[in-house]
Scaffold this active site. Sequence first.
Site, PDB file in Angstrom:
ATOM      1  N   ASP A 179       0.932  -1.358  -0.011  1.00 37.03           N
ATOM      2  CA  ASP A 179      -0.169  -0.012  -0.027  1.00 37.03           C
ATOM      3  C   ASP A 179       0.973   1.166   0.011  1.00 37.03           C
ATOM      4  OD1 ASP A 179      -2.997   0.883   0.532  1.00 37.03           O
ATOM      5  OD2 ASP A 179      -1.760   2.156   1.960  1.00 37.03           O
ATOM      6  N   ILE A 182      -0.016   9.124   1.466  1.00 40.60           N
ATOM      7  CA  ILE A 182       0.908  10.304   2.051  1.00 40.60           C
ATOM      8  C   ILE A 182       0.389  10.494   3.643  1.00 40.60           C
ATOM      9  CG2 ILE A 182       1.090  12.541   1.877  1.00 40.60           C
ATOM     10  CD1 ILE A 182       0.449  12.273  -1.272  1.00 40.60           C
ATOM     11  N   HIS A 183       1.274  10.585   4.419  1.00 41.20           N
ATOM     12  CA  HIS A 183       1.275  10.833   5.952  1.00 41.20           C
ATOM     13  C   HIS A 183       2.088  11.966   6.264  1.00 41.20           C
ATOM     14  CE1 HIS A 183      -1.216   7.075   6.187  1.00 41.20           C
ATOM     15  NE2 HIS A 183      -0.146   6.714   5.610  1.00 41.20           N
ATOM     16  N   ARG A 184       1.665  12.896   7.160  1.00 41.37           N
ATOM     17  CA  ARG A 184       2.536  13.786   7.824  1.00 41.37           C
ATOM     18  C   ARG A 184       3.646  13.371   8.587  1.00 41.37           C
ATOM     19  NH1 ARG A 184      -1.924  16.341  11.663  1.00 41.37           N
ATOM     20  NH2 ARG A 184      -1.042  15.678  13.754  1.00 41.37           N
ATOM     21  N   GLU A 246      -2.320   1.271  -4.849  1.00 35.87           N
ATOM     22  CA  GLU A 246      -2.639   2.367  -5.718  1.00 35.87           C
ATOM     23  C   GLU A 246      -1.787   2.672  -6.585  1.00 35.87           C
ATOM     24  OE1 GLU A 246      -4.961   2.552  -1.881  1.00 35.87           O
ATOM     25  OE2 GLU A 246      -2.771   2.148  -2.045  1.00 35.87           O
ATOM     26  N   GLU A 302      -3.390  21.687   8.558  1.00 38.82           N
ATOM     27  CA  GLU A 302      -3.916  20.768   7.747  1.00 38.82           C
ATOM     28  C   GLU A 302      -4.842  21.239   6.585  1.00 38.82           C
ATOM     29  OE1 GLU A 302      -3.138  17.620   7.021  1.00 38.82           O
ATOM     30  OE2 GLU A 302      -2.214  16.575   8.808  1.00 38.82           O
TER      31      GLU A 302
END
Length: 534
Positions: A179, A182-184, A246, A302
Amino acid sequence: MTTQPDDTQQAEAGTEQVHDLRSALERLRRHPGQLIETDHPVDPIAELAGVYKRIGAGGTVARPTQIGPAMIFNGVTGFPGWRVLVGLMASRKRVGLLLDAPPERLTHRMTDAYRNAIAPVDVGPDKTQCQQVVHRADEDGFDLRKLLPAPTNTPDDAGPYFCLGLVLSSDPTGEKGTDVTIHRLCVQSKDTLSIFFAPGRHIDAFRKKAEAQGKPLAVSVNMGLDPAVYIGAEFEAPTTPYGYDELAVAGGLRGRPVELTRCLTVDQRCIANAEVVIEGEILPDVRVAEDQNTHTGHAMPEFPGYNGPANPALPVLKVTAITTRRDPILQTLVGPGEEHVSLAGLPTEASIYNACDKAFPGFVSEVYAHSSGGGKFLAVMKVNKSSDFDDGRARLAAMVAFGTYTELKNVILVDDDVDIFDTNDVLWAMQTRMQGNLDIIAVPGLAGHVLDPSQTPEYDPRLPAKGVTSKTIFDATAPYALREKMFIRAPFRDVDPRPWAPQLFGQDGQVADGEAPAPGGDAPVSRPKANHQG
């Protein structure tokens, strides 16, 4: 640190077809007004984002802001040799240029890519550009804070962040494949990052599986990518269910597979032509306060436009290596800006359109994930009514949208004579084709998104938990039985205006120099040229 020769860089940077970040930038250089560079020194701590806020951030950023060009900063204070790119996807028009589609057809382009996905492939060292320069964490002097120019968006941020880190990982049991999301990622020390997972993220499920076994989860963080990879990665369940890779959507967009290669220090893969790769492991049973170094109480801005609270206990990513291309480009974004709208909104649109087209073929013709919702909270949907029965079908299509994209909060329904990308036209429909007591439908107590500050028990004590919300349908469509009688727009004659105002129009009849607002809010930033034809 080790290096490898970059013998393919120049050839690939000049190719017409976009296949990585550098070829994307080359394409933009051929379109005036889409990319600017500056050698003026800039501090990555708050200043870089502050500059771009005024030049091209857009989105839900506090005004004044605007839609503008992407921007490369060549003089990053404290990081000689580095360039930082911001805003590559911060314009629907620009994304259209990069994905080979008119901006108003990007929804359909994404839908076609999803339906014709191509799985990624593994390649060997001969096609691996992301490892031309290698920094290993077991070497003396390794400090990611000095190696990579991670910016902060505001002076109140918890720390420097990687805002466009595409995290790639695999199910530790081998059941559900790979998988990407996008993560902070907040820099916490010389070799650690904190990582924030919104509820339901698949890599977090992988992490929990590994943690239950007392094992770390190997990941790669990929930055500086073909925009097709970033945007394709933002599809979410149920459109891309647990176990769906994805990266296949990006393959569908480009008509060829994304190329992966093996990491050097962890048992994981990374994107072979990335500008920067961080290799590492998410440690089991280790948590850290997001703002442990600054104690600001805030995380970072955010997509809803707010500086959210710093999380008191986040998982920790232990960095084992940093690899880069030669002369690397670090890519970032302004958190609440239009770039997030492109990243999140286009997959949102395609997911909703695809689901509605399966349920009611041809009934929903366009979907726009509006900038004011950060590409997640608000969808404008165009429906094509052909009978009285379709008055109810339109509202059912909105319910399909809520079921397709969990984080969606509001839907505005409009008729086929409304331009969904023109906010004034949508608001006009709401003023003249909607009665609040008849045409606003609220559905309380549904799962939403934890980053919306109104989706909290503090805001509404009736909410059972953070991230639960009321979802609303605003039906701004005319009742079918009354359309011909009361809701026909004034029928102006369609006249070619060029003989009267040639200075304003190009040969194709469009406003000269591309200054007309494009779908998604690309407003003009310059005045029309004067008529020099005598």
